[in-house]
Design an enzyme around this catalytic site. Structure first.
Site, short mmCIF file in Angstrom:
data_model
loop_
_atom_site.label_atom_id
_atom_site.label_comp_id
_atom_site.label_asym_id
_atom_site.label_seq_id
_atom_site.Cartn_x
_atom_site.Cartn_y
_atom_site.Cartn_z
N ARG A 1 0.81 -1.22 0.00
CA ARG A 1 0.00 0.00 0.00
C ARG A 1 0.84 1.27 0.00
O ARG A 1 0.61 2.18 -0.81
CB ARG A 1 -0.92 0.05 1.24
CG ARG A 1 -2.17 -0.79 1.12
CD ARG A 1 -2.60 -1.28 2.50
NE ARG A 1 -1.60 -2.23 2.96
CZ ARG A 1 -1.59 -3.51 2.61
NH1 ARG A 1 -2.58 -3.99 1.92
NH2 ARG A 1 -0.63 -4.32 2.99
N THR A 2 1.80 1.35 0.91
CA THR A 2 2.55 2.61 1.04
C THR A 2 3.33 2.88 -0.24
O THR A 2 3.26 3.97 -0.82
CB THR A 2 3.50 2.54 2.25
OG1 THR A 2 2.73 2.21 3.40
CG2 THR A 2 4.19 3.87 2.47
N LYS B 1 27.84 -5.04 -2.39
CA LYS B 1 29.31 -5.13 -2.57
C LYS B 1 30.05 -4.47 -1.43
O LYS B 1 31.24 -4.21 -1.51
CB LYS B 1 29.71 -4.44 -3.88
CG LYS B 1 29.08 -5.02 -5.13
CD LYS B 1 29.59 -4.23 -6.34
CE LYS B 1 28.82 -4.56 -7.60
NZ LYS B 1 29.08 -3.57 -8.67
N ARG C 1 11.43 3.98 3.13
CA ARG C 1 11.08 3.06 4.22
C ARG C 1 12.35 2.34 4.60
O ARG C 1 13.06 1.82 3.74
CB ARG C 1 10.03 2.06 3.75
CG ARG C 1 9.87 0.91 4.74
CD ARG C 1 8.66 0.10 4.47
NE ARG C 1 7.46 0.87 4.78
CZ ARG C 1 6.24 0.36 4.75
NH1 ARG C 1 6.06 -0.91 4.43
NH2 ARG C 1 5.19 1.11 5.04
N HIS D 1 5.31 6.18 11.24
CA HIS D 1 4.79 6.02 9.87
C HIS D 1 3.84 7.21 9.65
O HIS D 1 2.61 7.05 9.63
CB HIS D 1 4.07 4.68 9.78
CG HIS D 1 3.78 4.21 8.39
ND1 HIS D 1 3.98 4.99 7.26
CD2 HIS D 1 3.28 3.03 7.93
CE1 HIS D 1 3.64 4.30 6.19
NE2 HIS D 1 3.20 3.12 6.57
N1 ASP Z 1 1.59 -1.39 6.50
C1 ASP Z 1 1.88 -0.89 7.83
C2 ASP Z 1 3.36 -0.67 8.02
O1 ASP Z 1 4.11 -0.81 7.11
C3 ASP Z 1 1.29 -1.74 8.88
C4 ASP Z 1 1.81 -3.15 8.97
O2 ASP Z 1 2.74 -3.54 8.27
O3 ASP Z 1 1.27 -3.87 9.79
O4 ASP Z 1 3.78 -0.34 9.09
#
Ligand code: ASP
Length: 308
Positions: free
Chosen positions: A59-60, A87, A109, A137
């Site tokens: 999703r993100t 490397k 991320r 987040h």
């Molecule tokens: N998608 C959200 C996260 O990346 C929640 C989860 O993974 O549970 O933190």
């Protein structure tokens, strides 16, 4: 012209004022309408956004990519698995090289605690945190707030339960400061070994759904983060569901017009029953997911976009 916000990166919720949050939510509402009428201003035209993900994401990542493309921007991706990190290159050297290509923003991320603030100290463009370790987040919290406001017309004065693995949840790490800043009362519900170590003043902690759900307007259910814990913490999924799974019966403890949310990915039959996840009256889970696009468009636009 877009009214800008007071920060130049989005790594955490704390530096955002309530006015900043309102500006982002209003801009997201503008983009949601613009998406439906196909009148999105191309405020990222000629901008290149660098995505840098060292943890899995559906999703993100995809909603950020869609947000960039809808605003007329372009994407460049750094993929750790096929990069020179394999490397032996240090992350800091990688960042210095990537910064030399002059991206207009970094969306990242990372598995390490507070990595976005570290990156923001190295690169010359805005950094947007798409989730770091179990810490924060922020865009998830913004889209949660947007979804609540859409369904309830406000955030101020609502009682919001957050249920599940609070000890390892970066979603809770951002939801709690954002929703309290916007005037909500928060009930945190978790077994004792999954409760957070500290909470802001006024936030109430419960160890049973039966106590914590009473009077709630919103329930946010969280996934058990098995990748961040020892196997002994949750003995088995069935026992967890029995004690903490959100069922229709338990939903009835909250207000009759309660809405149910989940950041995804859902573990059906562990933290949430199918009948609740798919309940057409109470569940807004898939709308919540779709709101990731306009909310991330708003953040990108306010931090990087050309004024229209
Ligand atoms: N998608 C959200 C996260 O990346 C929640 C989860 O993974 O549970 O933190």
């Amino acid at each position: 012209m877009t009214q800008k916000i007071s920060v130049s990166n989005l790594c955490d919720i704390a530096p955002l004022s309530a006015a900043d949050i309102t500006t982002i939510l209003d801009r997201a509402a503008f983009f949601k309408t613009a998406l439906s009428t196909k009148t999105v201003p191309q405020t990222l035209k000629d901008k290149v956004i660098l995505t840098l993900f060292t943890e899995n994401s559906t999703r993100t990542r995809n909603s950020f990519e869609m947000a960039v493309l809808r605003l007329g921007g372009k994407l460049m991706n750094w993929d750790e698995k096929i990069s020179s990190a394999q490397k032996g290159e240090t992350f800091s050297d990688t960042l210095r090289y990537l910064n030399g290509y002059q991206p207009d923003a970094v969306v990242m991320r990372h598995h390490e605690y507070n990595a976005p603030n570290y990156v923001a100290g190295i690169v010359d463009c805005p950094v947007i945190n798409a989730g770091d370790s179990y810490r924060e987040h922020p865009t998830q919290a913004l889209l949660d707030a947007f979804t609540i406001k859409e369904a309830k017309g406000k955030i101020d004065g609502l009682t919001i339960a957050i249920v599940g693995d609070l000890a390892h949840s970066r979603v809770a790490g951002s939801d709690v400061p954002l929703l309290t800043k916007m005037g909500a009362t928060i009930h945190l519900i978790a077994p004792e070994n999954l409760q957070p170590r500290s909470v802001p003043e006024g936030v109430k902690i419960f160890s049973t759904l039966e106590d914590g759900l009473v009077g709630c307007d919103v329930i946010i259910t969280l996934r058990i983060q098995k990748e961040r814990m020892d196997a002994s913490v949750i003995p088995n999924d069935t026992a967890y569901f029995h004690a903490y799974g959100l069922t229709l019966e338990r939903l009835a403890l909250a207000k009759p017009d309660v809405i149910v949310m989940h950041p995804g990915p859902m573990n059906r039959g562990v933290e949430i029953a199918d009948e609740v996840a798919d309940d057409p009256t109470h569940s807004v889970i898939f709308q919540q997911g779709a709101n990731g696009v306009p909310v991330r468009m708003a953040v990108l636009d306010l931090l990087v976009g050309e004024s229209t």
